[in-house]
Design a protein around this motif. Structure first.
Motif, PDB file in Angstrom:
ATOM      1  N   HIS A  83      70.789  35.968  33.805  1.00  0.00           N
ATOM      2  CA  HIS A  83      71.040  36.908  34.902  1.00  0.00           C
ATOM      3  C   HIS A  83      69.773  37.656  35.295  1.00  0.00           C
ATOM      4  O   HIS A  83      69.454  37.769  36.488  1.00  0.00           O
ATOM      5  CB  HIS A  83      72.129  37.894  34.471  1.00  0.00           C
ATOM      6  N   THR A  84      69.026  38.144  34.321  1.00  0.00           N
ATOM      7  CA  THR A  84      67.809  38.910  34.597  1.00  0.00           C
ATOM      8  C   THR A  84      66.767  38.043  35.297  1.00  0.00           C
ATOM      9  O   THR A  84      66.075  38.502  36.213  1.00  0.00           O
ATOM     10  CB  THR A  84      67.230  39.494  33.295  1.00  0.00           C
ATOM     11  N   ALA A  85      66.675  36.788  34.873  1.00  0.00           N
ATOM     12  CA  ALA A  85      65.740  35.867  35.527  1.00  0.00           C
ATOM     13  C   ALA A  85      66.086  35.697  37.006  1.00  0.00           C
ATOM     14  O   ALA A  85      65.199  35.713  37.870  1.00  0.00           O
ATOM     15  CB  ALA A  85      65.760  34.510  34.825  1.00  0.00           C
ATOM     16  N   PRO A 108      56.543  41.450  28.285  1.00  0.00           N
ATOM     17  CA  PRO A 108      57.320  42.599  27.812  1.00  0.00           C
ATOM     18  C   PRO A 108      57.228  43.815  28.725  1.00  0.00           C
ATOM     19  O   PRO A 108      58.166  44.606  28.809  1.00  0.00           O
ATOM     20  CB  PRO A 108      56.733  42.900  26.428  1.00  0.00           C
ATOM     21  N   GLU A 109      56.126  43.970  29.461  1.00  0.00           N
ATOM     22  CA  GLU A 109      56.006  45.094  30.416  1.00  0.00           C
ATOM     23  C   GLU A 109      57.096  45.000  31.478  1.00  0.00           C
ATOM     24  O   GLU A 109      57.804  45.975  31.770  1.00  0.00           O
ATOM     25  CB  GLU A 109      54.640  45.065  31.102  1.00  0.00           C
ATOM     26  N   ILE A 110      57.227  43.815  32.067  1.00  0.00           N
ATOM     27  CA  ILE A 110      58.189  43.644  33.164  1.00  0.00           C
ATOM     28  C   ILE A 110      59.619  43.639  32.638  1.00  0.00           C
ATOM     29  O   ILE A 110      60.508  44.262  33.229  1.00  0.00           O
ATOM     30  CB  ILE A 110      57.878  42.348  33.949  1.00  0.00           C
ATOM     31  N   THR A 111      59.855  42.951  31.516  1.00  0.00           N
ATOM     32  CA  THR A 111      61.218  42.900  30.986  1.00  0.00           C
ATOM     33  C   THR A 111      61.671  44.280  30.512  1.00  0.00           C
ATOM     34  O   THR A 111      62.834  44.641  30.674  1.00  0.00           O
ATOM     35  CB  THR A 111      61.327  41.882  29.841  1.00  0.00           C
ATOM     36  N   LYS A 112      60.746  45.064  29.946  1.00  0.00           N
ATOM     37  CA  LYS A 112      61.084  46.432  29.534  1.00  0.00           C
ATOM     38  C   LYS A 112      61.484  47.267  30.757  1.00  0.00           C
ATOM     39  O   LYS A 112      62.439  48.044  30.714  1.00  0.00           O
ATOM     40  CB  LYS A 112      59.893  47.068  28.821  1.00  0.00           C
ATOM     41  N   HIS A 113      60.760  47.088  31.857  1.00  0.00           N
ATOM     42  CA  HIS A 113      61.083  47.816  33.092  1.00  0.00           C
ATOM     43  C   HIS A 113      62.505  47.496  33.542  1.00  0.00           C
ATOM     44  O   HIS A 113      63.264  48.394  33.931  1.00  0.00           O
ATOM     45  CB  HIS A 113      60.079  47.440  34.183  1.00  0.00           C
ATOM     46  N   SER A 145      56.603  38.343  38.920  1.00  0.00           N
ATOM     47  CA  SER A 145      58.066  38.342  38.894  1.00  0.00           C
ATOM     48  C   SER A 145      58.620  36.934  38.737  1.00  0.00           C
ATOM     49  O   SER A 145      59.533  36.691  37.941  1.00  0.00           O
ATOM     50  CB  SER A 145      58.623  38.977  40.176  1.00  0.00           C
ATOM     51  N   VAL A 146      58.083  35.993  39.497  1.00  0.00           N
ATOM     52  CA  VAL A 146      58.568  34.613  39.433  1.00  0.00           C
ATOM     53  C   VAL A 146      58.280  34.016  38.058  1.00  0.00           C
ATOM     54  O   VAL A 146      59.154  33.393  37.430  1.00  0.00           O
ATOM     55  CB  VAL A 146      57.919  33.751  40.541  1.00  0.00           C
ATOM     56  N   LEU A 147      57.070  34.214  37.555  1.00  0.00           N
ATOM     57  CA  LEU A 147      56.690  33.597  36.282  1.00  0.00           C
ATOM     58  C   LEU A 147      57.428  34.220  35.099  1.00  0.00           C
ATOM     59  O   LEU A 147      57.825  33.506  34.165  1.00  0.00           O
ATOM     60  CB  LEU A 147      55.181  33.691  36.087  1.00  0.00           C
ATOM     61  N   VAL A 148      57.647  35.536  35.122  1.00  0.00           N
ATOM     62  CA  VAL A 148      58.411  36.166  34.045  1.00  0.00           C
ATOM     63  C   VAL A 148      59.878  35.733  34.133  1.00  0.00           C
ATOM     64  O   VAL A 148      60.536  35.524  33.109  1.00  0.00           O
ATOM     65  CB  VAL A 148      58.269  37.705  34.072  1.00  0.00           C
ATOM     66  N   GLY A 149      60.382  35.561  35.353  1.00  0.00           N
ATOM     67  CA  GLY A 149      61.728  35.006  35.513  1.00  0.00           C
ATOM     68  C   GLY A 149      61.820  33.621  34.897  1.00  0.00           C
ATOM     69  O   GLY A 149      62.783  33.302  34.187  1.00  0.00           O
ATOM     70  N   ASP A 150      60.804  32.799  35.142  1.00  0.00           N
ATOM     71  CA  ASP A 150      60.769  31.458  34.538  1.00  0.00           C
ATOM     72  C   ASP A 150      60.766  31.556  33.014  1.00  0.00           C
ATOM     73  O   ASP A 150      61.436  30.770  32.324  1.00  0.00           O
ATOM     74  CB  ASP A 150      59.526  30.702  34.997  1.00  0.00           C
TER      75      ASP A 150
END
Length: 301
Positions: free
Chosen positions: A54-56, A10-15, A85-90
């Motif tokens: 798209h965000t991924a 949620p930290e990265i996606t919120k950003h 970044s890669v893992l949150v994209g996954d």
């Protein structure tokens, strides 16, 4: 985007969400569904699915391109690290598939899963074609169809499918999304050279510095003299760039009118998108989609 066990997600996606963006792709899904008379909330789930995909891809792209800025803000890979970044994209890819299954439509899942595969294929093709001066306009278009237009087309198509629209209308929505995505990406590539960093959120000339062969450069290379070709070989193929090379590249593209030609190509694809809408029912949303085709190229004015 919430994760019970991994707070970094949620930290990265919120950003990313707070950075804004045009939200064109989910809007296309919602508009296509409403235009075709959809009832219920499946369109909202699909819109979220499309935005997650798209965000991924953005998270992964910024790692691949070693980007430091996205939408005028530092990228996630810069603020955290490449692994995150890669893992949150996954994770977002996985969540998108969970969401699309909630619609219970195999056809929707087929469309969006095919689009996801096509996006990845387009990105890999770009890796091999980006710094090869033999790359043709046909290969460039294949890359654009993969990395951008595939999701635009799928976003529109699933809106029609989930609404039970006639096949003629579903086909029209897919054709609209394809042409709109191509116009959008060509315009985006052109803005890298003629845009304003404060409005685009990217530094002018990033594609040149990253040695990406986009349409205005491909056309300049095709028209290049022997001396000019040597310049492109040094800067793009070999990556030996000096102070003032971006200015020289701009001069060569202007000399061969490839910036203007690229703008006209983007506008032609926008016209194709508008024409595809003609078989759809008359509705204020149809006019909005037509206006959207104008908008993606109006950024070039």
């Amino acid at each position: 985007m919430v994760s019970e066990h991994a707070p970094r997600i949620p930290e990265i996606t919120k950003h990313l969400v707070e950075a804004g963006g045009k939200r064109l792709r989910p809007m296309l899904t919602l508009a296509a569904a409403k235009l075709c008379g959809h009832q219920g909330d499946a369109d909202v789930k699909l819109a979220a699915t499309v935005e997650f995909i798209h965000t991924a891809t953005l998270l992964h792209d910024d790692v691949v391109d070693e980007s430091a800025q996205r939408r005028g803000r530092p990228t996630a890979n810069l603020l955290w690290d490449n692994k995150s970044s890669v893992l949150v994209g996954d994770y977002l890819f996985a969540r998108s598939f969970q969401l699309m299954t909630e619609t219970g439509s195999m056809r929707v899942m087929e469309i969006l899963s095919n689009a996801s595969a096509t996006i990845s294929e387009g990105e890999v093709l770009q890796l091999t074609a980006a710094q090869d001066l033999k790359t043709t306009e046909e290969v460039y278009l294949q890359v654009v169809r993969g990395k951008t237009a595939a999701l635009f087309a799928a976003a529109c198509e699933v809106g029609g499918v989930i609404s039970g629209a006639p096949e003629e209308q579903v086909d029209a929505l897919r054709a609209y999304g394809d042409a709109l995505g191509i116009a959008f990406q060509i315009a985006d590539d052109l803005l890298d050279y003629v845009g304003d960093a404060s409005s685009t959120g990217k530094n002018v000339g990033d594609d040149f510095r990253e040695r990406k062969l986009t349409l205005p450069v491909i056309r300049a290379v095709a028209l290049a003299s022997e001396q000019e070709r040597a310049f492109w070989q040094r800067t793009i193929e070999k990556g030996q760039q000096d102070e003032g090379d971006l200015d020289t590249a701009m001069e060569l593209m202007r000399a061969h009118d490839t910036l203007e030609d690229t703008r006209l190509t983007a506008e032609a694809w926008a016209r194709t998108a508008r024409e595809a809408l003609e078989v759809l029912p008359e509705h204020p949303l149809r006019e909005m989609l037509s206006d959207l085709a104008d908008y993606v190229v109006s950024r070039l004015s």
